[in-house]
Design an enzyme around this catalytic site. Sequence first.
Site, PDB file in Angstrom:
ATOM      1  N   ARG A  79       0.748  -1.219   0.014  1.00 26.96           N
ATOM      2  CA  ARG A  79       0.191   0.074  -0.041  1.00 26.96           C
ATOM      3  C   ARG A  79       0.833   1.147   0.128  1.00 26.96           C
ATOM      4  O   ARG A  79       0.554   2.204  -0.609  1.00 26.96           O
ATOM      5  CB  ARG A  79      -0.816   0.137   1.143  1.00 26.96           C
ATOM      6  CG  ARG A  79      -2.181  -0.679   1.272  1.00 26.96           C
ATOM      7  CD  ARG A  79      -2.469  -1.256   2.404  1.00 26.96           C
ATOM      8  NE  ARG A  79      -1.470  -2.299   2.777  1.00 26.96           N
ATOM      9  CZ  ARG A  79      -1.672  -3.404   2.420  1.00 26.96           C
ATOM     10  NH1 ARG A  79      -2.681  -4.237   1.848  1.00 26.96           N
ATOM     11  NH2 ARG A  79      -0.702  -4.515   2.811  1.00 26.96           N
ATOM     12  N   THR A  80       1.867   1.494   0.846  1.00 18.17           N
ATOM     13  CA  THR A  80       2.357   2.571   1.105  1.00 18.17           C
ATOM     14  C   THR A  80       3.275   2.820  -0.285  1.00 18.17           C
ATOM     15  O   THR A  80       3.194   4.027  -0.889  1.00 18.17           O
ATOM     16  CB  THR A  80       3.511   2.772   2.347  1.00 18.17           C
ATOM     17  OG1 THR A  80       2.658   1.962   3.316  1.00 18.17           O
ATOM     18  CG2 THR A  80       3.957   3.939   2.588  1.00 18.17           C
ATOM     19  N   LYS A 109      25.655  -4.363  -1.870  1.00 16.85           N
ATOM     20  CA  LYS A 109      26.886  -4.313  -2.044  1.00 16.85           C
ATOM     21  C   LYS A 109      27.793  -3.727  -1.052  1.00 16.85           C
ATOM     22  O   LYS A 109      29.066  -3.655  -1.065  1.00 16.85           O
ATOM     23  CB  LYS A 109      27.322  -3.535  -3.486  1.00 16.85           C
ATOM     24  CG  LYS A 109      26.701  -4.239  -4.618  1.00 16.85           C
ATOM     25  CD  LYS A 109      27.195  -3.475  -5.826  1.00 16.85           C
ATOM     26  CE  LYS A 109      26.150  -3.354  -6.926  1.00 16.85           C
ATOM     27  NZ  LYS A 109      26.499  -2.238  -8.094  1.00 16.85           N
ATOM     28  N   ARG A 130      11.296   3.684   3.433  1.00 16.83           N
ATOM     29  CA  ARG A 130      10.813   2.797   4.462  1.00 16.83           C
ATOM     30  C   ARG A 130      12.184   1.942   5.018  1.00 16.83           C
ATOM     31  O   ARG A 130      12.982   1.392   3.939  1.00 16.83           O
ATOM     32  CB  ARG A 130       9.855   1.808   3.968  1.00 16.83           C
ATOM     33  CG  ARG A 130       9.541   0.892   5.016  1.00 16.83           C
ATOM     34  CD  ARG A 130       8.233  -0.143   4.887  1.00 16.83           C
ATOM     35  NE  ARG A 130       7.246   0.719   4.921  1.00 16.83           N
ATOM     36  CZ  ARG A 130       5.899   0.132   4.800  1.00 16.83           C
ATOM     37  NH1 ARG A 130       5.829  -1.059   4.427  1.00 16.83           N
ATOM     38  NH2 ARG A 130       4.701   0.749   5.192  1.00 16.83           N
ATOM     39  N   HIS A 158       5.058   5.534  11.619  1.00 21.94           N
ATOM     40  CA  HIS A 158       4.683   5.391  10.131  1.00 21.94           C
ATOM     41  C   HIS A 158       3.554   6.930   9.837  1.00 21.94           C
ATOM     42  O   HIS A 158       2.360   6.489   9.901  1.00 21.94           O
ATOM     43  CB  HIS A 158       3.840   4.095   9.957  1.00 21.94           C
ATOM     44  CG  HIS A 158       3.520   3.740   8.527  1.00 21.94           C
ATOM     45  ND1 HIS A 158       3.682   4.761   7.547  1.00 21.94           N
ATOM     46  CD2 HIS A 158       3.143   2.627   8.209  1.00 21.94           C
ATOM     47  CE1 HIS A 158       3.326   4.021   6.344  1.00 21.94           C
ATOM     48  NE2 HIS A 158       2.992   2.759   6.904  1.00 21.94           N
TER      49      HIS A 158
HETATM   50  N1  ASP Z   1       1.542  -1.929   6.741  1.00 23.57           N
HETATM   51  C1  ASP Z   1       1.711  -1.565   8.055  1.00 23.57           C
HETATM   52  C2  ASP Z   1       3.168  -1.143   8.379  1.00 23.57           C
HETATM   53  O1  ASP Z   1       4.167  -1.131   7.571  1.00 23.57           O
HETATM   54  C3  ASP Z   1       1.060  -2.513   9.114  1.00 23.57           C
HETATM   55  C4  ASP Z   1       1.807  -3.584   9.150  1.00 23.57           C
HETATM   56  O2  ASP Z   1       2.548  -4.020   8.400  1.00 23.57           O
HETATM   57  O3  ASP Z   1       1.220  -4.439   9.899  1.00 23.57           O
HETATM   58  O4  ASP Z   1       3.365  -0.661   9.611  1.00 23.57           O
HETATM   59  N1   CP Z   2      -0.440  -0.056   5.816  1.00 18.02           N
HETATM   60  C1   CP Z   2       0.807  -0.069   5.101  1.00 18.02           C
HETATM   61  O1   CP Z   2       1.969   0.360   5.436  1.00 18.02           O
HETATM   62  O2   CP Z   2       0.748  -1.071   4.336  1.00 18.02           O
HETATM   63  P1   CP Z   2       2.062  -1.675   3.638  1.00 18.02           P
HETATM   64  O3   CP Z   2       3.056  -2.259   4.376  1.00 18.02           O
HETATM   65  O4   CP Z   2       1.525  -2.761   2.659  1.00 18.02           O
HETATM   66  O5   CP Z   2       2.743  -0.504   2.751  1.00 18.02           O
END
Ligand code: ASP
Ligand code: CP
Length: 331
Positions: A79-80, A109, A130, A158
């Site tokens: 998603r992110t 590397k 991330r 987050h």
């Molecule tokens: N997608 C969210 C996160 O990256 C929640 C999860 O992974 O459970 O923090």
């Molecule tokens: N909600 C969220 O961060 O989803 P992803 O980990 O899929 O990015």
Amino acid sequence: MMNLDLPKLFDLDKMSREPKFKNSFYQQDILSVDQFNRESLSYIFTRAQEMSEMVNKVGSCDLLHGYTLACVFYEPSTRTSASFIAAMERLGGNVIPITQGIKYSSVSKGESLVDTMITLEQYSDAIVLRHPEIGSVAKAAKYSRVPIINAGDGAGEHPTQALLDLFTIRKELGSIDGLRIAMVGDLRNGRTVHSLTKLLMSYDVSLRFVSPDTLRLPLNLMNDLIDKGVDVRETDKVEDVIGDVDVLYVTRIQKERFTDLADYEAVKDYFEITPEVMANAKEKMVVMHPLPRVGEIHYKVDKDPRAAYFRQVQNGMFVRMALLAAVLGQA
Ligand code: ASP
Ligand code: CP
């Protein structure tokens, strides 16, 4: 011989890329929800609403034409990463996607995070990052000339998820003040819980925290809530809260943060939200989840109109469109 007496390609006097707005987000790193207050949240939410109306009407625009975003994900994401890419593209900007993980970047590397960021800033106007370590995104931001947006730093924060969570609550229930909100699951390691809890401290809400004893909310956050006089209670049973909450914010047990797999096994099936559980919930309430889910919410709940988690996903794109445009001086 080539004729080097070339006519100019560009009439630079007639070209510019001036910021249209210089609000408090302009050219800022977005590292923590601590940077937001009610006023700046309202600003982002108003813009996010405009983004949603624009997308629903015409799909895309050229607000960020000429801007490039590097999307760097050293931890898995659906998603992110996808929503930041979609956000940038719907605003007419470009993306450098580095979303295949550390294995496929020069970090494997031995390149340092700082060198990677300094490299990417040569190509881009902002970087979304991330990374599995708490504090790593803030460290990268110290060295980067372009704004860095935290897309999750280990079990830390987050922030953009918390923005979209709050936007969703407001959209679904009309306002945030006066609500009773329960957070369920891995409250110790869930960075979305940490960011959302901090943001909610600016509102007049009651909070309920539901988790196994080993996964309770970090003490520093609990102490902050108590110091602020927030009505807060902890329990280990969803049944204790389901009947009188307006928001049930469900989270996944964060397997990747456990050092001993046996500890994870002991709590992994700790709860499940089923239609039977939902039968005891208020008629007007919402179930949210940052996703991915791995068994915490039964698929049968998806049909329940109170299940807001996929609407929440779409809101993420609108909020990130608003944030990117604000950081780049175009909203
Ligand atoms: N997608 C969210 C996160 O990256 C929640 C999860 O992974 O459970 O923090
Ligand atoms: N909600 C969220 O961060 O989803 P992803 O980990 O899929 O990015």
